[in-house]
Design an enzyme around this catalytic site. Structure first.
Site, PDB file in Angstrom:
ATOM      1  N   GLY A 361      66.620  -5.595  19.247  1.00  0.00           N
ATOM      2  CA  GLY A 361      67.556  -6.134  18.272  1.00  0.00           C
ATOM      3  C   GLY A 361      68.947  -5.542  18.404  1.00  0.00           C
ATOM      4  CB  SER A 362      71.631  -5.349  15.851  1.00  0.00           C
ATOM      5  OG  SER A 362      71.438  -6.684  15.422  1.00  0.00           O
TER       6      SER A 362
END
Length: 666
Positions: A361-362
């Site tokens: 993810g981020s």
């Protein structure tokens, strides 16, 4: 004529024949030595050797099965042995080894067991196989003492010529040692010696990193037998089979002892002389502080148990954390928990840091922004972009976690602070020279995946880090084309904000360390130095000291790195509801961080489903102190059913607190 011939042989050749009878051959035999020790960064013993008395057997060149049978039977008068792994065949072999027993059984067997259909005698090997079969058919009824004798017989028979095996090296009593020693003259090949076993004074919190050592029965692994035999190993040598024990086998194993053995014409050992007592294996000094390691593992378990108590781990397969020195690449701690979703049972799994992959993810957005700066599509002075959602045909709207319209535009620092997916996707669109019209098919350069991954690779994402532990895997790349050959433009956008390719946690630690130190991708390592062992068992001279190894340098300016570092600082210390890592804001010295959340799925290998349940993987990368980083970390909690709880943030806070306290940083 007979008397004359006898005189001739006696007088002329008598000396020659007597010399042949007395002839001996000298053979040099090697013996194992205790393995080297493994210490933590503070000199605490992590892995040592516990020594125990042992009864050994050295097999002569042409010893008969009946001789081994006799020795085994005598030996059980003076000691007891544990009965293990005895098959019916093993028991039959023992029975047939009794003097004249094989011949008696051969006579009792049916004729078809001795000759073929043409009446010709079968080979001796086939006849013996049939003897075993016949004994098994008649029924084997050995008492407990006989089973002990059969166990010894099996071990002694399995030994190679002129090799030494351990017959008993556990729970050997003083009385047994005394009685065996007293009767050595009637026990050819039997000796009293010692054996060693690995022990772990600090517990096994990093046992999976250290790896294992084979038993004497296992010996050399089959896939390495030729190379290790050529290097001077024996088939039954105890060797490292995994991870550090395997990687540093040549260091830890030491130099074998040498004995010169005189073997008579009857192939019996007549004399044995020590030529070289051997050199104990070298010692490894690790970069890991065992006290800090225990704290990281304990903190990880605490947070994971909290997630379990919250009822969000039903599909979770564990959690992992790794801490590094970004200036050197030294690994300071590796912690891991493996969870069985079906049973809920957890086990220590530090190796998951290097051999498991997750969509992070981020947390990877720092590499995305750095790639765009290096590509020239934004600059430290000019990096503001629209923050409006992206609409592609046949696909859900692509947006950030916050509601559409929360921000009209963002700069790179704010995009990292608020974790804007839109910002990252628009960077990828610029790098791919995309032709974008909302709700219409988007055209991008076909090399967009190669471009994005090329920048990620420079920071360590998607490539092996080179850590000095065997078994490291690398990230998993998603496909770039559809089944019809069309470019997956939507997936390229997903890749830009960390929701497509998978990475190992050690790759994440290397990536954040590269940002922390200003652009040097360093090779992670866990062995700080190697030392010899003195005769008294204490540490000797250093033979090797690990120095930082730069795998590649990032071609980016200090100002460009400053943009990403500032963005990660604001992710912790910035204001605004959507600031992502504020739970670390009270740490002193101050730190920087980037959180991550990715959509994932739970696949049950026992019950594959076309519609697996959706899960959430939460992650975090961080470094501190912000002004002069000496610690970096990466954390992942994969496959939770909810992202509530901020477990990576809470774990990072505890790790920093413990680290700062242990290192005296204020």
């Amino acid at each position: 004529m007979l008397v004359a011939q006898l005189d001739y042989l006696q007088i002329v050749y008598g000396g020659k024949f007597q010399a042949e009878v007395d002839r001996t051959d000298k053979t040099v035999m090697t013996g194992s030595v205790p393995r080297g020790m493994i210490y933590d960064s503070k000199g605490r013993l992590l892995v040592g050797n516990s020594t125990a008395n042992a009864v050994t057997y050295t097999k002569s060149g042409s010893v008969k099965s009946s001789d081994i049978y006799t020795i085994a039977n005598r030996l059980t008068k003076y000691m007891n042995v544990e009965v293990t792994d005895l098959t019916k065949r093993d028991q039959a072999d023992y029975i047939l080894a009794a003097p004249n027993k094989s011949a008696k059984v051969a006579k009792q067997m049916p004729k078809s067991y001795r000759v073929d259909s043409n009446g010709d005698a079968l080979s001796s090997a086939k006849i013996y196989t049939n003897e075993v079969k016949y004994v098994e058919q008649q029924g084997i009824h050995l008492n407990q003492k006989d089973l002990q004798r059969a166990t010894l017989f099996k071990k002694m028979s399995a030994a190679y010529s002129l090799s030494t095996v351990f017959l008993k090296d556990k729970d050997l009593t003083a009385r047994e040692i005394a009685e065996v020693s007293e009767h050595l003259t009637e026990l050819p090949g039997i000796s009293i010696g010692s054996n060693w076993n690995r022990d772990y004074p600090q517990g096994k919190s990093i046992a999976s990193i250290i790896g294992g050592v084979s038993t004497e029965q296992q010996g050399i692994p089959d896939d390495e037998i030729n190379s290790m035999l050529a290097s001077g190993y024996s088939r039954n040598d105890r060797v490292g089979t995994s991870y550090l024990e395997k990687n540093y086998e040549s260091i830890l194993s030491g130099t074998k002892s040498q004995r010169q053995v005189q073997v008579g014409a009857n192939n019996q050992i007549k004399k044995s002389t020590i030529l070289y007592k051997g050199q104990k294996g070298g010692n490894l000094n690790l970069t890991i502080d065992s006290a800090f390691q225990k704290k990281v593992q304990s903190a990880l378990e605490t947070q994971y148990n909290s997630a379990k108590a919250a009822g969000i781990t039903q599909y979770s397969d564990g959690a992992y954390a790794v801490v590094m020195n970004p200036k050197t690449g030294a690994v300071l701690a590796m912690a891991g928990i493996h969870n069985n979703p079906k049973t809920g049972k957890t086990t220590e799994d530090s190796l998951g840091v290097i051999n498991r992959t997750f969509v992070m993810g981020s947390a990877v957005k720092g590499a995305t922004v750095m790639g765009a700066l290096m590509d020239g599509v934004i600059t430290p002075e000019n990096n503001t972009q629209d923050d409006t959602p992206i609409y592609l045909p046949g696909s859900p709207v692509k947006k950030s976690v916050y509601p559409a319209g929360t921000f009209s535009s963002l700069g790179a620092v704010q995009a990292l602070q608020f974790s804007s997916n839109i910002y990252m996707m628009r960077l990828a669109m610029k790098e791919g020279h995309a032709s974008y019209v909302p709700s219409e098919s988007m055209v991008m350069n076909p090399d967009i995946f190669q471009t994005l991954r090329g920048y990620f690779n420079q920071f360590g994402l998607g490539v092996k880090t080179g850590i000095d532990i065997s078994g490291e895997t690398t990230g998993i790349e998603g496909s770039t084309r559809t089944s019809t050959g069309a470019l997956k433009t939507g997936s390229a956008l997903d890749l830009s904000y960390g929701n497509y390719d998978a990475y190992t946690l050690i790759e994440m630690a290397q990536y954040i360390s590269t940002i922390a130190n200003g652009g040097y991708r360093l090779k992670p390592y866990v062995v700080q130095s190697i030392q010899k062992t003195k005769d008294d068992g204490t540490k000797g001279a250093y033979t090797s000291v690990t120095k930082p190894s730069v795998l590649n340098a990032i071609n980016a300016t200090k100002d460009e790195f400053g943009v990403v570092k500032k963005g990660m600082y604001e992710a912790v210390h910035g204001s605004g509801y959507w600031t992502t890592a504020t739970k670390l804001a009270d740490l002193s010295p101050a730190v920087a961080a980037k959180t991550g959340t990715a959509q994932s799925f739970y696949y049950d290998p026992d019950n594959p489903s076309t519609d697996p349940p959706e899960t959430i993987t939460t992650s975090l990368v961080s470094f501190g102190p912000y002004d002069d980083p000496n610690v970096a970390m990466a954390i992942v909690f994969p496959n939770l059913t909810s992202e509530t709880g901020s477990y990576p943030n809470l774990l990072a806070h505890q790790i920093y607190t413990d680290y700062y306290k242990m290192t005296g940083q204020k």
